[in-house]
Scaffold this motif. Structure first.
Motif, short mmCIF file in Angstrom:
data_model
loop_
_atom_site.label_atom_id
_atom_site.label_comp_id
_atom_site.label_asym_id
_atom_site.label_seq_id
_atom_site.Cartn_x
_atom_site.Cartn_y
_atom_site.Cartn_z
N TYR A 85 0.84 -1.21 0.00
CA TYR A 85 0.00 0.00 0.00
C TYR A 85 0.87 1.26 0.00
N PHE A 86 1.87 1.28 0.90
CA PHE A 86 2.76 2.44 1.02
C PHE A 86 3.55 2.66 -0.27
N LEU A 87 3.98 1.58 -0.90
CA LEU A 87 4.69 1.66 -2.18
C LEU A 87 3.80 2.26 -3.26
N THR A 88 2.58 1.80 -3.33
CA THR A 88 1.64 2.28 -4.35
C THR A 88 1.33 3.76 -4.16
N VAL A 89 0.98 4.13 -2.94
CA VAL A 89 0.64 5.53 -2.66
C VAL A 89 1.86 6.43 -2.86
N SER A 90 3.02 6.00 -2.38
CA SER A 90 4.23 6.81 -2.52
C SER A 90 4.63 6.95 -3.99
N GLY A 91 4.44 5.89 -4.77
CA GLY A 91 4.73 5.97 -6.20
C GLY A 91 3.84 6.99 -6.89
N TYR A 92 2.56 6.96 -6.56
CA TYR A 92 1.62 7.92 -7.14
C TYR A 92 1.98 9.35 -6.73
N LEU A 93 2.26 9.55 -5.44
CA LEU A 93 2.60 10.89 -4.95
C LEU A 93 3.94 11.37 -5.50
N PHE A 94 4.87 10.45 -5.73
CA PHE A 94 6.15 10.83 -6.32
C PHE A 94 5.96 11.33 -7.75
N ILE A 95 5.10 10.65 -8.50
CA ILE A 95 4.80 11.09 -9.86
C ILE A 95 4.14 12.46 -9.84
N LEU A 96 3.28 12.68 -8.85
CA LEU A 96 2.56 13.95 -8.73
C LEU A 96 3.46 15.10 -8.31
N TYR A 97 4.32 14.87 -7.29
CA TYR A 97 5.10 15.96 -6.67
C TYR A 97 6.59 15.92 -6.94
N LYS A 98 7.15 14.79 -7.35
CA LYS A 98 8.61 14.65 -7.56
C LYS A 98 9.39 15.12 -6.34
N ASP A 99 8.98 14.67 -5.15
CA ASP A 99 9.60 15.12 -3.92
C ASP A 99 10.27 13.95 -3.19
N GLN A 100 11.30 14.24 -2.43
CA GLN A 100 12.14 13.23 -1.79
C GLN A 100 11.40 12.30 -0.84
N PRO A 101 10.55 12.77 0.07
CA PRO A 101 10.03 11.79 1.03
C PRO A 101 9.32 10.63 0.34
N PHE A 102 8.74 10.88 -0.80
CA PHE A 102 8.02 9.82 -1.50
C PHE A 102 8.98 8.84 -2.17
N LEU A 103 10.08 9.34 -2.70
CA LEU A 103 11.08 8.45 -3.29
C LEU A 103 11.71 7.57 -2.22
N GLY A 104 12.02 8.14 -1.07
CA GLY A 104 12.56 7.36 0.04
C GLY A 104 11.59 6.29 0.51
N ASN A 105 10.31 6.64 0.54
CA ASN A 105 9.28 5.67 0.94
C ASN A 105 9.18 4.53 -0.06
N ILE A 106 9.33 4.84 -1.34
CA ILE A 106 9.30 3.81 -2.39
C ILE A 106 10.45 2.84 -2.19
N ILE A 107 11.65 3.37 -1.99
CA ILE A 107 12.83 2.54 -1.82
C ILE A 107 12.70 1.67 -0.57
N TRP A 108 12.25 2.27 0.54
CA TRP A 108 12.09 1.51 1.78
C TRP A 108 11.06 0.40 1.61
N SER A 109 9.94 0.70 0.98
CA SER A 109 8.91 -0.31 0.78
C SER A 109 9.42 -1.48 -0.07
N LEU A 110 10.17 -1.16 -1.10
CA LEU A 110 10.74 -2.22 -1.95
C LEU A 110 11.70 -3.11 -1.16
N ILE A 111 12.51 -2.49 -0.31
CA ILE A 111 13.45 -3.25 0.52
C ILE A 111 12.68 -4.18 1.47
N VAL A 112 11.65 -3.64 2.14
CA VAL A 112 10.88 -4.45 3.10
C VAL A 112 10.18 -5.60 2.40
N ILE A 113 9.56 -5.34 1.25
CA ILE A 113 8.86 -6.39 0.52
C ILE A 113 9.83 -7.47 0.06
N ALA A 114 10.92 -7.06 -0.56
CA ALA A 114 11.88 -8.03 -1.09
C ALA A 114 12.51 -8.86 0.03
#
Length: 134
Positions: A85-114
């Motif tokens: 969920y966090f990956l999906t929402v952060s990915g959408y918000l990153f596309i919308l805002y191109k801001d760091q907290p969302f990119l960091g959330n994407i990376i963290w979510s991918l690490i946790v899932i993998a």
């Protein structure tokens, strides 16, 4: 065959416990001046009051991290579901805002899932086979 809890699971669970404690303590601070996006916005719920979002996320993260650290199946599935969920929402918000907290959330979510997926067998062992610590 006995296995102990992998260090990565301990680290991920500990990060979530630390984060949830910080979120719950932040309830006593009226406004965090350095925070551009609140937790409600980061979760894609901008209409939810910030203090309510902080409480709900903090409390549910404590429960989720407890189950994850205790190698419970429900802890594994809650962590995976939350991360997706966090990956999906952060990915959408990153596309919308191109801001760091969302990119960091994407990376963290991918690490946790993998990592969680790679250690999923630890969550499906019988309780007598699990040795926590040491």
């Amino acid at each position: 065959m006995e296995r102990k809890r992998p260090m990565g699971i301990a680290l991920i669970g500990s990060f979530y416990i630390f984060g949830s404690i910080v979120l719950l303590l932040s309830l006593f601070v009226y406004e965090l001046p350095f925070e551009k996006y609140g937790i409600a916005a980061r979760l894609g719920l901008p209409n939810v009051p910030e203090h309510l979002a902080r409480f709900l996320v903090g409390a549910s993260s404590l429960v989720m991290a407890y189950g994850y650290l205790k190698l419970k199946r429900w802890g594994y599935w809650l962590m995976v579901a939350y991360s997706i969920y966090f990956l999906t929402v952060s990915g959408y918000l990153f596309i919308l805002y191109k801001d760091q907290p969302f990119l960091g959330n994407i990376i963290w979510s991918l690490i946790v899932i993998a990592y969680s997926y790679s250690k999923r067998s630890h969550f499906y062992m019988k309780p007598q086979q699990i040795r926590v610590g040491g």
